[in-house]
Design a protein around this motif. Structure first.
Motif, PDB file in Angstrom:
ATOM      1  N   VAL A 132      -0.794  -0.396  10.102  1.00 66.33           N
ATOM      2  CA  VAL A 132      -0.008  -1.100   9.089  1.00 66.33           C
ATOM      3  C   VAL A 132      -0.913  -1.652   7.994  1.00 66.33           C
ATOM      4  O   VAL A 132      -1.999  -2.182   8.263  1.00 66.33           O
ATOM      5  CB  VAL A 132       0.773  -2.272   9.724  1.00 66.33           C
ATOM      6  N   LEU A 133      -0.451  -1.524   6.763  1.00 69.52           N
ATOM      7  CA  LEU A 133      -1.040  -2.211   5.620  1.00 69.52           C
ATOM      8  C   LEU A 133       0.001  -3.217   5.145  1.00 69.52           C
ATOM      9  O   LEU A 133       1.099  -2.845   4.728  1.00 69.52           O
ATOM     10  CB  LEU A 133      -1.374  -1.219   4.502  1.00 69.52           C
ATOM     11  N   LEU A 134      -0.337  -4.503   5.238  1.00 70.32           N
ATOM     12  CA  LEU A 134       0.579  -5.565   4.839  1.00 70.32           C
ATOM     13  C   LEU A 134       0.233  -6.031   3.435  1.00 70.32           C
ATOM     14  O   LEU A 134      -0.886  -6.469   3.167  1.00 70.32           O
ATOM     15  CB  LEU A 134       0.473  -6.737   5.818  1.00 70.32           C
ATOM     16  N   ILE A 165      -4.322  -4.315   8.183  1.00 66.83           N
ATOM     17  CA  ILE A 165      -4.994  -4.353   6.884  1.00 66.83           C
ATOM     18  C   ILE A 165      -4.169  -5.208   5.932  1.00 66.83           C
ATOM     19  O   ILE A 165      -2.950  -5.078   5.869  1.00 66.83           O
ATOM     20  CB  ILE A 165      -5.148  -2.925   6.333  1.00 66.83           C
ATOM     21  N   LEU A 166      -4.835  -6.066   5.189  1.00 71.65           N
ATOM     22  CA  LEU A 166      -4.137  -6.966   4.267  1.00 71.65           C
ATOM     23  C   LEU A 166      -4.519  -6.672   2.825  1.00 71.65           C
ATOM     24  O   LEU A 166      -5.701  -6.579   2.476  1.00 71.65           O
ATOM     25  CB  LEU A 166      -4.478  -8.424   4.585  1.00 71.65           C
ATOM     26  N   TYR A 167      -3.498  -6.518   1.975  1.00 76.11           N
ATOM     27  CA  TYR A 167      -3.692  -6.528   0.526  1.00 76.11           C
ATOM     28  C   TYR A 167      -3.037  -7.822   0.071  1.00 76.11           C
ATOM     29  O   TYR A 167      -1.801  -7.930   0.074  1.00 76.11           O
ATOM     30  CB  TYR A 167      -3.040  -5.306  -0.128  1.00 76.11           C
ATOM     31  N   PRO A 168      -3.807  -8.828  -0.298  1.00 73.12           N
ATOM     32  CA  PRO A 168      -3.291 -10.200  -0.443  1.00 73.12           C
ATOM     33  C   PRO A 168      -2.081 -10.376  -1.363  1.00 73.12           C
ATOM     34  O   PRO A 168      -1.172 -11.142  -1.039  1.00 73.12           O
ATOM     35  CB  PRO A 168      -4.500 -10.974  -0.977  1.00 73.12           C
ATOM     36  N   PHE A 169      -2.059  -9.664  -2.500  1.00 73.51           N
ATOM     37  CA  PHE A 169      -0.961  -9.879  -3.453  1.00 73.51           C
ATOM     38  C   PHE A 169      -0.609  -8.549  -4.098  1.00 73.51           C
ATOM     39  O   PHE A 169      -1.405  -7.983  -4.848  1.00 73.51           O
ATOM     40  CB  PHE A 169      -1.371 -10.912  -4.507  1.00 73.51           C
ATOM     41  N   PHE A 170       0.595  -8.070  -3.821  1.00 78.90           N
ATOM     42  CA  PHE A 170       1.004  -6.737  -4.277  1.00 78.90           C
ATOM     43  C   PHE A 170       0.927  -6.590  -5.791  1.00 78.90           C
ATOM     44  O   PHE A 170       0.591  -5.518  -6.302  1.00 78.90           O
ATOM     45  CB  PHE A 170       2.433  -6.449  -3.792  1.00 78.90           C
ATOM     46  N   LEU A 171       1.229  -7.655  -6.535  1.00 77.27           N
ATOM     47  CA  LEU A 171       1.252  -7.595  -7.998  1.00 77.27           C
ATOM     48  C   LEU A 171      -0.028  -8.144  -8.623  1.00 77.27           C
ATOM     49  O   LEU A 171      -0.029  -8.574  -9.777  1.00 77.27           O
ATOM     50  CB  LEU A 171       2.471  -8.357  -8.539  1.00 77.27           C
ATOM     51  N   ASP A 172      -1.115  -8.102  -7.884  1.00 78.40           N
ATOM     52  CA  ASP A 172      -2.395  -8.579  -8.394  1.00 78.40           C
ATOM     53  C   ASP A 172      -2.772  -7.840  -9.686  1.00 78.40           C
ATOM     54  O   ASP A 172      -2.748  -6.609  -9.743  1.00 78.40           O
ATOM     55  CB  ASP A 172      -3.487  -8.355  -7.339  1.00 78.40           C
ATOM     56  N   PRO A 202      -8.004   1.368  -2.378  1.00 72.57           N
ATOM     57  CA  PRO A 202      -9.033   1.199  -1.344  1.00 72.57           C
ATOM     58  C   PRO A 202      -8.463   0.745   0.005  1.00 72.57           C
ATOM     59  O   PRO A 202      -8.940   1.176   1.066  1.00 72.57           O
ATOM     60  CB  PRO A 202      -9.961   0.131  -1.942  1.00 72.57           C
ATOM     61  N   LYS A 203      -7.448  -0.105  -0.031  1.00 70.78           N
ATOM     62  CA  LYS A 203      -6.809  -0.532   1.212  1.00 70.78           C
ATOM     63  C   LYS A 203      -6.018   0.616   1.838  1.00 70.78           C
ATOM     64  O   LYS A 203      -5.958   0.750   3.061  1.00 70.78           O
ATOM     65  CB  LYS A 203      -5.879  -1.724   0.941  1.00 70.78           C
ATOM     66  N   LEU A 208      -5.451   5.122   5.793  1.00 69.46           N
ATOM     67  CA  LEU A 208      -5.540   6.551   6.118  1.00 69.46           C
ATOM     68  C   LEU A 208      -6.604   6.807   7.190  1.00 69.46           C
ATOM     69  O   LEU A 208      -6.413   7.655   8.063  1.00 69.46           O
ATOM     70  CB  LEU A 208      -5.864   7.349   4.847  1.00 69.46           C
ATOM     71  N   ALA A 209      -7.689   6.084   7.105  1.00 68.69           N
ATOM     72  CA  ALA A 209      -8.747   6.225   8.114  1.00 68.69           C
ATOM     73  C   ALA A 209      -8.233   5.848   9.502  1.00 68.69           C
ATOM     74  O   ALA A 209      -8.536   6.513  10.500  1.00 68.69           O
ATOM     75  CB  ALA A 209      -9.951   5.372   7.733  1.00 68.69           C
TER      76      ALA A 209
END
Length: 213
Positions: A132-134, A165-172, A202-203, A208-209
């Motif tokens: 999961v990528l959150l 995996i965390l992407y802190p803010f989708f609209l960054d 990159p996240k 994918l990895a």
């Protein structure tokens, strides 16, 4: 006759090899499911400018054999997405991007309820053996400091708790930029989505990895 037979045998072998290669290529395709709300669905945009479409194009341009499935519904809260999760995930899914929470904040729903729904979504996805990528979200500042802080904190807390995996803010890099947003000030335009894709890639590569890519 012998020459013709030999030619036909070679042709048959070539066709079998071609079919096998095609089947292998299809098998190697990685399927990412983008579970989200209108930010993923591309509300107000042509389909080819939506997040799933642009992400797939960007990954394929790098040589990654991937298909990004649009499993977003405009207006969905985290709880609504949880209720449709079982049929929203295709059987051939290899990984999932979860982008939810924006509508919860717009409706002023308790952050604890949103967190509980997101936790259950992650648990159900992980039960299927999928990484999961959150993607995190931020609450409108007019909801007050306590709400904004509690809402923002739940995404890194969930990422740590479930090792996702965390992407802190989708609209960054996109939010509050008029050139990258639609007139409603909520949804990115096509250029804005391109920025989101560039920043989150990159996240996604890390995702994918984990999916074996």
């Amino acid at each position: 006759m012998k020459l013709r037979a030999a030619f036909l045998s070679l042709l048959a072998a070539a066709l079998i090899g071609f079919c096998a290669s095609a089947t292998h290529a299809e098998t190697d395709e990685i399927v990412i499911v983008a579970l989200g709300d209108s930010l993923v669905a591309g509300l107000g945009l042509p389909r080819n400018q939506s997040f799933p479409a642009q992400l797939e194009a960007a990954l394929r341009a790098k040589g990654t054999q991937v298909r990004v499935v649009d499993a977003a519904v405009s207006g969905d809260t985290s709880r609504a997405a949880l209720q449709r999760l079982d049929w929203a995930l295709p059987e051939d899914a290899d990984a999932v991007i979860v982008e939810l929470g924006g509508n919860d904040a717009l409706q002023g729903l308790p952050p604890a309820a949103t967190k509980a729904a997101l936790a259950e979504i992650i648990e159900k996805i992980q039960a299927k053996g999928l990484p999961v990528l959150l993607a995190g979200m931020e609450a409108p500042r007019n909801l007050g400091k306590d709400y904004v802080e509690a809402f923002g904190a739940m995404f890194p807390e969930l990422a740590a708790q479930y090792d996702v995996i965390l992407y802190p803010f989708f609209l960054d890099g996109v939010a509050l930029n008029e050139e990258l947003m639609q007139k409603d000030g909520i949804h990115p335009n096509g250029k804005g989505v391109a920025v989101v894709v560039d920043k989150i890639t990159p996240k996604v590569d890390a995702l994918l990895a984990k999916a074996g890519g």
